[in-house]
Scaffold this active site. Structure first.
Site, PDB file in Angstrom:
ATOM      1  N   GLU A   1      -5.929   6.483  -2.437  1.00 18.08           N
ATOM      2  CA  GLU A   1      -5.972   5.472  -1.379  1.00 18.08           C
ATOM      3  C   GLU A   1      -6.426   4.120  -1.920  1.00 18.08           C
ATOM      4  OE1 GLU A   1      -5.209   5.066   1.860  1.00 18.08           O
ATOM      5  OE2 GLU A   1      -4.095   6.923   1.679  1.00 18.08           O
TER       6      GLU A   1
ATOM      7  N   THR B   1      -5.444  -5.098  15.154  1.00 21.66           N
ATOM      8  CA  THR B   1      -6.055  -5.664  16.369  1.00 21.66           C
ATOM      9  C   THR B   1      -5.552  -7.085  16.644  1.00 21.66           C
ATOM     10  OG1 THR B   1      -8.003  -6.365  15.094  1.00 21.66           O
ATOM     11  CG2 THR B   1      -8.118  -4.245  16.238  1.00 21.66           C
TER      12      THR B   1
ATOM     13  N   HIS C   1       0.837  -1.203   0.000  1.00 20.09           N
ATOM     14  CA  HIS C   1       0.000   0.000   0.000  1.00 20.09           C
ATOM     15  C   HIS C   1       0.874   1.256   0.000  1.00 20.09           C
ATOM     16  CE1 HIS C   1      -3.633   2.376   1.339  1.00 20.09           C
ATOM     17  NE2 HIS C   1      -2.660   3.166   1.769  1.00 20.09           N
ATOM     18  N   GLU C   2       1.854   1.313   0.903  1.00 14.98           N
ATOM     19  CA  GLU C   2       2.682   2.515   1.018  1.00 14.98           C
ATOM     20  C   GLU C   2       3.564   2.716  -0.211  1.00 14.98           C
ATOM     21  OE1 GLU C   2       1.755   4.437   3.156  1.00 14.98           O
ATOM     22  OE2 GLU C   2       0.701   3.065   4.484  1.00 14.98           O
TER      23      GLU C   2
ATOM     24  N   GLU D   1      -4.780  -7.031   7.797  1.00 12.88           N
ATOM     25  CA  GLU D   1      -5.300  -7.999   8.769  1.00 12.88           C
ATOM     26  C   GLU D   1      -4.193  -8.659   9.601  1.00 12.88           C
ATOM     27  OE1 GLU D   1      -4.313 -10.256   5.085  1.00 12.88           O
ATOM     28  OE2 GLU D   1      -5.282  -8.350   5.539  1.00 12.88           O
TER      29      GLU D   1
ATOM     30  N   ASN E   1      -4.633 -13.400  -0.503  1.00  8.63           N
ATOM     31  CA  ASN E   1      -5.232 -14.507   0.247  1.00  8.63           C
ATOM     32  C   ASN E   1      -6.611 -14.169   0.803  1.00  8.63           C
ATOM     33  OD1 ASN E   1      -2.988 -16.239  -0.132  1.00  8.63           O
ATOM     34  ND2 ASN E   1      -1.893 -15.219   1.528  1.00  8.63           N
ATOM     35  N   ASP E   2      -6.891 -12.881   0.979  1.00  8.12           N
ATOM     36  CA  ASP E   2      -8.213 -12.448   1.418  1.00  8.12           C
ATOM     37  C   ASP E   2      -8.418 -11.031   0.918  1.00  8.12           C
ATOM     38  OD1 ASP E   2      -7.099 -10.542   3.368  1.00  8.12           O
ATOM     39  OD2 ASP E   2      -6.553 -12.336   4.509  1.00  8.12           O
TER      40      ASP E   2
ATOM     41  N   ASP F   1     -10.304  14.804   6.820  1.00  7.31           N
ATOM     42  CA  ASP F   1      -9.506  13.760   6.170  1.00  7.31           C
ATOM     43  C   ASP F   1      -9.321  14.069   4.685  1.00  7.31           C
ATOM     44  OD1 ASP F   1      -8.017  11.413   5.894  1.00  7.31           O
ATOM     45  OD2 ASP F   1      -9.789  10.205   5.459  1.00  7.31           O
TER      46      ASP F   1
ATOM     47  N   HIS G   1     -10.001   8.403   3.121  1.00  3.78           N
ATOM     48  CA  HIS G   1      -9.955   7.052   3.673  1.00  3.78           C
ATOM     49  C   HIS G   1     -11.345   6.447   3.844  1.00  3.78           C
ATOM     50  CE1 HIS G   1      -5.904   8.465   4.932  1.00  3.78           C
ATOM     51  NE2 HIS G   1      -5.582   7.217   4.673  1.00  3.78           N
TER      52      HIS G   1
ATOM     53  N   HIS H   1       1.681   4.170  -3.069  1.00  5.48           N
ATOM     54  CA  HIS H   1       1.554   5.626  -2.999  1.00  5.48           C
ATOM     55  C   HIS H   1       2.720   6.292  -3.738  1.00  5.48           C
ATOM     56  CE1 HIS H   1      -1.963   6.362  -0.632  1.00  5.48           C
ATOM     57  NE2 HIS H   1      -1.526   5.709   0.436  1.00  5.48           N
TER      58      HIS H   1
ATOM     59  N   TYR I   1      -4.151  14.457  -3.401  1.00 10.97           N
ATOM     60  CA  TYR I   1      -4.580  13.761  -2.195  1.00 10.97           C
ATOM     61  C   TYR I   1      -5.717  14.511  -1.506  1.00 10.97           C
ATOM     62  CZ  TYR I   1      -3.903  10.381   1.559  1.00 10.97           C
ATOM     63  OH  TYR I   1      -4.072   9.354   2.456  1.00 10.97           O
TER      64      TYR I   1
ATOM     65  N   ASP J   1     -10.227  -9.943  11.468  1.00 13.97           N
ATOM     66  CA  ASP J   1     -10.681  -8.625  11.041  1.00 13.97           C
ATOM     67  C   ASP J   1      -9.531  -7.870  10.381  1.00 13.97           C
ATOM     68  OD1 ASP J   1      -9.098  -8.047  13.218  1.00 13.97           O
ATOM     69  OD2 ASP J   1     -10.461  -6.574  14.079  1.00 13.97           O
TER      70      ASP J   1
END
Length: 547
Positions: A412, A435, A388-389, A431, A425-426, A467, A472, A392, A403, A441
């Protein structure tokens, strides 16, 4: 626009006045007849037109646009000149040629920047695309109609004055370089980067000479400020922080999740560095640690025996290993050599600050916090986060998506989508590090954006000024369109379409409708406009309310 026909003299073509009806409707993709007038014969292929926000000029035209062939920028400008009634700007005075590039499909892409007196109009990129024979297949960009011939403004400020005004505006002071990287193969990076470029800025209905100042720093907070300073008055016209939230020996080490990885390292003076020189790039892949401080880039991540097994080295291991994986993906799948396609150094800093729940690309490098152990564990421990980074950075060097608002949400989304392409994979983002006490999740979901408070259709678009215009939040809409596309045609085809659209057709101001048009043009290039893939992309965006 006048009724009747607009002559396409260079191609021997005529646009019918059907465009008038298309432009009179709401912005979106319209179907228009193109009449070929040649030797008393007429053909009527379909042409797709996307109108601009003000409906004065088309922002995207795709189809069989010329019968003649065009092989130089002068030929292309002649084509535009013969259609000045359609585009409503003087190509001689208002288009600066930037680049011409032939891609691996044999298509050629001409890039121009709209300008006044040779000064580029900020964000006004104009592109013309030709097929293998030189026939024009698409024209797109975010250009302005009826530009003034001249700007009545005296440049009183210097670049130095503008930079000082920008610092004053954001309420900070430039920081001196504190820690210099070792003199290996990679480029050096200061704590603070200052850039200034003279542009034409549209301030409501007025065009003004301005400096676009970039202020990039990490202390006292991560920032990539873009500040527009009036070159005459010194007044700040616009500002926003464009930091994108949400680096020869062989060693091994344990990542954040405890998995063992083989590492390309560098031995110097009896010390091993996370410094990978094995890639076919002019720079390197390198990793630093901020040691829970806030100075960038920090100091090199090192080890004495090339066995990176200490509990606090997991973030270092993953940052370097996954940066290499992302480099390999872009190189092997898309032929792209590093984020800038010039083989530049990919630099990462881990252990930034204390309990820092974030990762970002600051315009120069990637930075990862360790998380607080509840919301996040060390963020470099997720391949899709690293992808992801780094995406960018790719976006910054290609489409340059602004942005803010829809272009920012698209920025984004492109990072999320390529995060999936690297970690398929998902459909969840982050993920592996999000958390740690809750299984199953993620931070966001491409398949079900609503699961994490994002809209999945334009009917749920969130109008907000926070934002940077909800970048986002509203990214859930193009994310769902990507999910629809991938499930319809498969990852292998989708990733080629998305990369081509990002690097060939999108511009700084591309919105959701423009993204749809860019993806359809990329699909046409790869698979044809009557293909199953084309219809799948079209349906994917229609199903999220973008036409």
């Amino acid at each position: 626009m006048k009724k009747g026909f607009i002559a396409l003299l260079s191609a021997g073509l005529l646009f019918s006045s059907a465009y008038q009806a298309a432009a009179a409707n709401e912005p979106g993709t319209k179907s228009q007849k193109l009449v070929l007038h040649e030797n008393s014969k007429t053909l009527t292929p379909q042409v797709q037109v996307t109108t601009s926000k003000d409906k004065a000029i088309p922002s995207f035209i795709a189809g069989k646009l010329s019968n003649g062939t065009y092989h130089t920028e002068k030929d292309v400008l002649a084509f535009i000149d013969s259609n000045k009634q359609l585009f409503q700007f003087n190509e001689t005075h208002h288009l600066n040629f930037i680049s011409k590039e032939k891609d691996n499909l044999g298509m050629t892409h001409y890039v121009f920047n709209q300008s006044i007196n040779g000064v580029p109009v900020d964000g006004a990129v104009f592109m013309v695309h030709t097929d293998q024979q030189g026939k024009i297949t698409a024209i797109n960009g975010d250009v302005h109609a009826n530009l003034p011939e001249n700007i009545k403004s005296i440049k009183k400020l210097t670049k130095t004055n503008a930079i000082s005004a920008a610092w004053k505006h954001i309420g900070e002071q430039p920081k001196k370089e504190k820690n210099k990287p070792l003199a290996f193969k990679g480029a050096k990076l200061s704590d603070t980067v200052e850039k200034s470029k003279l542009v034409i800025f549209k301030d409501q209905n007025q065009y003004k000479l301005a400096y676009r100042v970039a202020l990039q720093f990490i202390d006292p907070y991560p920032a990539n400020w873009q500040v527009y300073v009036d070159a005459n008055s010194g007044k700040v016209l616009k500002s926003f922080n464009a930091v994108n939230s949400d680096g020869p020996a062989t060693g091994s080490g344990y990542g954040v999740l405890g998995d063992n990885k083989t590492l390309n390292t560098y031995l110097s003076g009896g010390t091993y560095y996370l410094y990978d020189t094995t890639k076919a790039m002019s720079g390197v892949i390198e990793t630093y640690t901020a040691r829970n401080g806030s100075s960038l880039p920090g100091v090199y991540s090192t080890d004495t025996n090339n066995a990176w097994t200490a509990s606090n080295q997991g973030a270092d291991v993953d940052a370097n290993y996954y940066a290499g994986k992302v480099y390999d993906y872009y190189k092997n799948t898309h032929g792209r050599n590093s984020f800038d396609n010039a083989g530049s150094t990919i630099r990462s800093t881990v252990h930034y600050s204390s309990g820092y729940n974030n990762a970002f690309w600051n315009g120069s490098q990637m930075v990862y916090g360790d998380g607080d152990g509840q919301v996040f564990r060390p963020l470099s421990g997720a391949l899709d986060v690293v992808a992801h980074e780094l995406t960018h950075a790719v976006t910054e060097r290609t489409a340059g998506l602004n942005y803010s608002y829809q272009s920012g949400a698209l920025n984004e989304s492109m990072s999320d989508v390529f995060g999936y392409f690297l970690d398929p994979n998902d459909w969840l983002m982050g993920e592996d590090v999000y958390t740690p006490g809750t299984a199953g999740d993620g931070l966001r979901s491409l398949s079900n954006p609503k699961l994490y408070g994002q809209p999945d259709h334009m009917s749920g678009y969130v109008n907000t000024s926070s934002d940077n215009g909800g970048v986002h939040t509203n990214s859930g809409i193009p994310n769902k369109a990507a999910y629809n596309t991938i499930t319809a045609i498969g990852k292998a085809k989708a990733e080629k379409i998305y990369y081509r659209a990002l690097t060939r057709y999108m511009t700084p101001s591309t919105n959701f409708s423009g993204a749809r048009a860019a993806l359809l043009s990329a699909t046409t290039d790869l698979y044809g406009s009557t293909s199953t893939e084309y219809n799948a992309v079209k349906t994917a965006w229609t199903n999220v309310g973008v036409n």
